[in-house]
Design a protein around this motif. Structure first.
Motif, mmCIF file in Angstrom:
data_model
loop_
_atom_site.group_PDB
_atom_site.id
_atom_site.type_symbol
_atom_site.label_atom_id
_atom_site.label_comp_id
_atom_site.label_asym_id
_atom_site.label_seq_id
_atom_site.Cartn_x
_atom_site.Cartn_y
_atom_site.Cartn_z
ATOM 1 N N SER A 58 0.855 -1.184 0.000
ATOM 2 C CA SER A 58 0.000 0.000 0.000
ATOM 3 C C SER A 58 0.888 1.231 0.000
ATOM 4 C CB SER A 58 -0.912 0.000 1.240
ATOM 5 O OG SER A 58 -0.130 -0.031 2.431
ATOM 6 N N GLY A 59 0.294 2.393 -0.200
ATOM 7 C CA GLY A 59 1.066 3.624 -0.110
ATOM 8 C C GLY A 59 1.169 4.363 -1.424
ATOM 9 N N ALA A 60 1.475 5.663 -1.313
ATOM 10 C CA ALA A 60 1.443 6.546 -2.476
ATOM 11 C C ALA A 60 2.828 6.899 -3.011
ATOM 12 C CB ALA A 60 0.704 7.830 -2.096
ATOM 13 N N GLY A 61 3.878 6.505 -2.314
ATOM 14 C CA GLY A 61 5.214 6.936 -2.710
ATOM 15 C C GLY A 61 5.831 6.127 -3.831
ATOM 16 N N LYS A 62 6.894 6.667 -4.415
ATOM 17 C CA LYS A 62 7.636 5.965 -5.479
ATOM 18 C C LYS A 62 8.724 5.070 -4.893
ATOM 19 C CE LYS A 62 6.841 9.441 -9.076
ATOM 20 N NZ LYS A 62 7.478 10.374 -10.048
ATOM 21 N N THR A 63 9.374 5.526 -3.838
ATOM 22 C CA THR A 63 10.404 4.720 -3.181
ATOM 23 C C THR A 63 9.739 3.671 -2.308
ATOM 24 O OG1 THR A 63 11.929 6.598 -3.145
ATOM 25 C CG2 THR A 63 12.399 4.780 -1.637
ATOM 26 N N THR A 64 10.287 2.470 -2.332
ATOM 27 C CA THR A 64 9.696 1.372 -1.564
ATOM 28 C C THR A 64 10.294 1.304 -0.157
ATOM 29 O OG1 THR A 64 9.291 0.073 -3.559
ATOM 30 C CG2 THR A 64 9.343 -1.125 -1.483
ATOM 31 N N ALA A 65 9.429 1.114 0.817
ATOM 32 C CA ALA A 65 9.844 0.845 2.196
ATOM 33 C C ALA A 65 9.318 -0.525 2.586
ATOM 34 C CB ALA A 65 9.303 1.904 3.143
ATOM 35 N N ILE A 66 10.199 -1.366 3.075
ATOM 36 C CA ILE A 66 9.821 -2.709 3.521
ATOM 37 C C ILE A 66 9.850 -2.739 5.038
ATOM 38 C CG2 ILE A 66 10.461 -5.151 3.532
ATOM 39 C CD1 ILE A 66 11.524 -4.802 0.724
ATOM 40 N N ALA A 79 2.126 -5.314 13.752
ATOM 41 C CA ALA A 79 2.938 -4.559 14.711
ATOM 42 C C ALA A 79 3.281 -3.165 14.184
ATOM 43 C CB ALA A 79 4.226 -5.317 15.028
ATOM 44 N N TRP A 80 3.169 -2.969 12.866
ATOM 45 C CA TRP A 80 3.508 -1.683 12.255
ATOM 46 C C TRP A 80 2.307 -0.752 12.149
ATOM 47 C CZ3 TRP A 80 8.436 -1.227 12.442
ATOM 48 C CH2 TRP A 80 9.268 -2.345 12.233
ATOM 49 N N ALA A 81 1.187 -1.096 12.772
ATOM 50 C CA ALA A 81 -0.055 -0.334 12.607
ATOM 51 C C ALA A 81 0.108 1.150 12.932
ATOM 52 C CB ALA A 81 -1.165 -0.943 13.464
ATOM 53 N N SER A 82 0.882 1.471 13.963
ATOM 54 C CA SER A 82 1.041 2.878 14.354
ATOM 55 C C SER A 82 1.975 3.645 13.430
ATOM 56 C CB SER A 82 1.558 2.963 15.798
ATOM 57 O OG SER A 82 0.619 2.444 16.709
ATOM 58 N N LEU A 83 2.903 2.947 12.781
ATOM 59 C CA LEU A 83 3.875 3.594 11.904
ATOM 60 C C LEU A 83 3.434 3.590 10.443
ATOM 61 C CD1 LEU A 83 5.591 3.214 14.488
ATOM 62 C CD2 LEU A 83 7.529 2.649 13.022
ATOM 63 N N ARG A 84 2.601 2.641 10.069
ATOM 64 C CA ARG A 84 2.271 2.434 8.660
ATOM 65 C C ARG A 84 1.650 3.663 7.978
ATOM 66 N NH1 ARG A 84 1.801 -2.733 6.068
ATOM 67 N NH2 ARG A 84 1.275 -2.373 3.890
ATOM 68 N N PRO A 85 0.691 4.372 8.625
ATOM 69 C CA PRO A 85 0.119 5.543 7.938
ATOM 70 C C PRO A 85 1.173 6.577 7.548
ATOM 71 C CG PRO A 85 -1.251 4.906 9.794
ATOM 72 C CD PRO A 85 0.004 4.084 9.900
ATOM 73 N N TRP A 86 2.147 6.808 8.427
ATOM 74 C CA TRP A 86 3.229 7.756 8.103
ATOM 75 C C TRP A 86 4.005 7.270 6.890
ATOM 76 C CZ3 TRP A 86 8.520 7.603 7.633
ATOM 77 C CH2 TRP A 86 9.198 8.825 7.659
ATOM 78 N N PHE A 87 4.329 6.005 6.844
ATOM 79 C CA PHE A 87 5.067 5.453 5.710
ATOM 80 C C PHE A 87 4.227 5.482 4.438
ATOM 81 C CE2 PHE A 87 7.963 3.756 8.912
ATOM 82 C CZ PHE A 87 9.186 3.836 8.258
ATOM 83 N N GLU A 88 2.945 5.198 4.557
ATOM 84 C CA GLU A 88 2.083 5.152 3.367
ATOM 85 C C GLU A 88 1.953 6.519 2.702
ATOM 86 O OE1 GLU A 88 -0.939 1.437 4.247
ATOM 87 O OE2 GLU A 88 -1.463 3.424 5.027
#
Length: 266
Positions: free
Chosen positions: A12-20, A31-40
């Motif tokens: 998911s997410g709108a960026g061009k660079t991939t974060a795993i 476990a990433w629920a709190s951080l995921r929106p920022w990354f997305e």
């Protein structure tokens, strides 16, 4: 079945660079629920459940392949190749930190930057190296897991969370119970028996280490050792307790990540 499907991958997410985002022992990708929106908001985000973890983790676990941290690294590389990703930002918690380190040593072109939260290359004390554990203590831990997994989780979960947070303890207990007890035991033996110090010395990718000031699993000396040993590393210590700061102190973790990735985000 594709590796992405086998590991219950999510993208998911709108960026061009991939974060795993790769979680640690006893949790799953939620476990990433709190951080995921920022990354997305900033990245193309990929997460998955490590072999043996998650609601259907037993289907992906192989006792031979995943008896070594390098087997998990092979999974990671296979998933990345399958999705055609190169030059990603990799965020790994706990065991996933050294999984990422091994993958970066094998395939450096796949990773641009790494964030390691609560990382340890070696949990056993050895000579001048302080890992935090003696073999006798680990043998007792394994025996407790084998004798009564339910009772072991009841004691282990609050100790690892490290703060009085009933919701976090309950959630961590839930994901621990998702693991089949024999797989959880074997995974623990793999983690606590591994020695990834030689791998840490060879990591070719810039690494940002994040650690709490008090972590029952990873003493401060471990973070300091990694910061001094990985060729290009930074270390940030959070004024917090516990081994799961991305769950219990997400605002502070994101503040550090945003600061360390500023050059990529601008």
């Amino acid at each position: 079945m594709s590796c992405f499907a086998k590991l219950h991958g999510r993208r998911s997410g709108a960026g061009k660079t991939t974060a795993i985002l790769s979680h640690g022992f006893g949790t799953d990708q939620d476990a990433w629920a709190s951080l995921r929106p920022w990354f997305e908001e900033r990245f193309d985000v990929i997460s998955f459940d490590l072999a043996g973890c998650g609601p259907a983790g037993a289907e992906s676990y192989d006792f031979d392949r995943h008896g070594s941290m390098f087997g998990y690294a092979d999974d990671l590389i296979e998933l990345i190749d399958e999705l055609g990703v190169q030059g990603c930002i990799y965020v790994g918690h706990s065991m996933s930190s050294m999984i990422g380190a091994a993958a970066a040593c094998a395939r450096p072109e796949l990773f641009t930057r790494m964030v390691m939260i609560g990382a340890s290359p070696r949990y056993l004390n050895e000579g001048d190296y302080v890992g935090g554990f003696e073999q006798e203590g680990l043998d007792q831990l394994f025996a407790s897991m084998a004798a009564n997994f339910q009772a072991w989780v009841a004691g282990f979960a609050p100790m690892v969370v490290g703060i009085d947070d009933r919701e976090a303890v309950a959630d961590f207990s839930r994901t621990l119970f998702q693991m089949r007890p024999d797989i959880a035991l074997n995974t623990s033996r793999t983690i606590f028996g591994s020695d990834m110090r030689r791998t840490a010395r060879r990591v070719p990718t810039p690494v940002h280490l994040i650690q709490t000031a008090s972590d029952v699993a990873v003493p401060l000396q471990v973070g300091e050792w990694l910061a001094a040993t990985i060729p290009d590393a930074t270390l940030d210590i959070i004024d917090a307790s516990g081994h799961l700061p991305h769950i219990t102190a997400p605002v502070e973790v994101l503040r550090i990540i945003e600061q360390r990735l500023a050059g990529i985000l601008s």
